[in-house]
Write a protein that holds these residues in place. Sequence first.
Motif, mmCIF file in Angstrom:
data_model
loop_
_atom_site.group_PDB
_atom_site.id
_atom_site.type_symbol
_atom_site.label_atom_id
_atom_site.label_comp_id
_atom_site.label_asym_id
_atom_site.label_seq_id
_atom_site.Cartn_x
_atom_site.Cartn_y
_atom_site.Cartn_z
ATOM 1 N N GLU A 88 0.819 -1.217 0.000
ATOM 2 C CA GLU A 88 0.000 0.000 0.000
ATOM 3 C C GLU A 88 0.853 1.267 0.000
ATOM 4 O OE1 GLU A 88 -3.257 0.249 -0.540
ATOM 5 O OE2 GLU A 88 -3.034 -1.901 -0.899
ATOM 6 N N LYS A 89 1.984 1.231 0.701
ATOM 7 C CA LYS A 89 2.867 2.397 0.732
ATOM 8 C C LYS A 89 3.394 2.700 -0.659
ATOM 9 C CE LYS A 89 7.145 4.121 2.833
ATOM 10 N NZ LYS A 89 8.281 3.801 3.748
ATOM 11 N N GLN A 90 3.776 1.676 -1.382
ATOM 12 C CA GLN A 90 4.302 1.867 -2.735
ATOM 13 C C GLN A 90 3.211 2.356 -3.692
ATOM 14 O OE1 GLN A 90 5.684 -2.161 -3.008
ATOM 15 N NE2 GLN A 90 7.841 -1.575 -2.803
ATOM 16 N N LYS A 91 2.030 1.745 -3.601
ATOM 17 C CA LYS A 91 0.932 2.174 -4.465
ATOM 18 C C LYS A 91 0.494 3.600 -4.154
ATOM 19 C CE LYS A 91 -0.994 -2.415 -5.442
ATOM 20 N NZ LYS A 91 -2.155 -3.316 -5.293
ATOM 21 N N ASP A 92 0.446 3.942 -2.869
ATOM 22 C CA ASP A 92 0.065 5.301 -2.489
ATOM 23 C C ASP A 92 1.061 6.317 -3.038
ATOM 24 O OD1 ASP A 92 -2.175 4.438 -1.165
ATOM 25 O OD2 ASP A 92 -1.294 4.559 0.843
#
Length: 377
Positions: A327-331
Amino acid sequence: MKGRERNAPCWCGSGKKYKKCHLGRDAQPKENPWAAVDVNRKAFSQKKCCAQDVGLGVCEGAVIKAHTVSRGPNLAKIAKDGHVLKYAADISEVNKNGGKLSVKKIGIKDASVFHGFCSKHDRELFLCIENEAFIGRPDQCLAVAYRTMSRELYGKDAGSHLRETLRGFDKGLNPLKQIMFQKMLDEIDTGNEAARRDLKPTHDALTIALLGARPDALSSVVFEFAGPLPFMFAGAWSPFTDLYGAEIQKGYVDEILEQIFVSSFAAESSAMICVSWLNIDGAVGEVIAEQFMKLPDEKLASACLQFVIKHVENVFFNPDWFEVLDEKQKDRLAQLAADGMDPMGSPPSMPVRLDVGFQLPALTRAIQVQQKHFTSS
């Protein structure tokens, strides 16, 4: 609006009389917003050859769907079942997703296309990058830059209709909101016209370089990586800030801005990213390329991805790679993509973060191409 002369030119600049334009507009029914989306889509499907009447020979054959990211050599290498992912950049998709950016699946036949070259010019001008492996030759870098710049200028020409298309979309709004809406349209149009003014001299310079077989008009650095990249892109823009968000161009009204060109290429067991700029002293592209050169080898691919995604629409992802991002990377990717989508034309300002990685291969070598002014070792 009280007391305004009915037969005077309307305040919005449409050229119509006030009584035929904004008189009583607050009581008029709202227009269907999807009609504007359809008009916009048609504008970006207009067929014209960007190499017509510029000295590169007469056009032959129909105007075709030209790929700024080559389909066979590049998109096919990251596709799954013939499809790739990209961020949805149109308003309708954003609205469907509650105002948030989302990725959508697109077939590689339709990815990164524009109706910008006749069959002859598309075949002849880009033979060296469509039928040959990209190795960073000067003529290949020039061909890539010309096709990319042609796509950007085509897009700005297509966007010139927006102000007139959207003039009536303030129906049903109160007078204050009408004024704000029309001012927004004027600012969008001013920004688009300024961009066309900036891009045209660069496109002309690249055309002259092609005519004279002078690839040394362009400087490039080509980064080669130890493995395939799970994304492909091609784009050009006028950077106002460098890799870290520091200002490098002011954007004054009388200033003609410089551009930077970026493209990626796939190979069997490696990949390349080409960064190019017009070969002039103190070029902003040179500044950014030198910053890339100073990054740690294992951080460079991630920095390139972040830098490009906030400036370029034509970025495509391998579906399997994207789905396993946390999620951190996608965000982070979504934030960067949104940073470049301001309808008012404000330049993206979010800096690259080296602490966010994306499981990408390390740099193996950097190739300097025709760089008379490049100062890095």
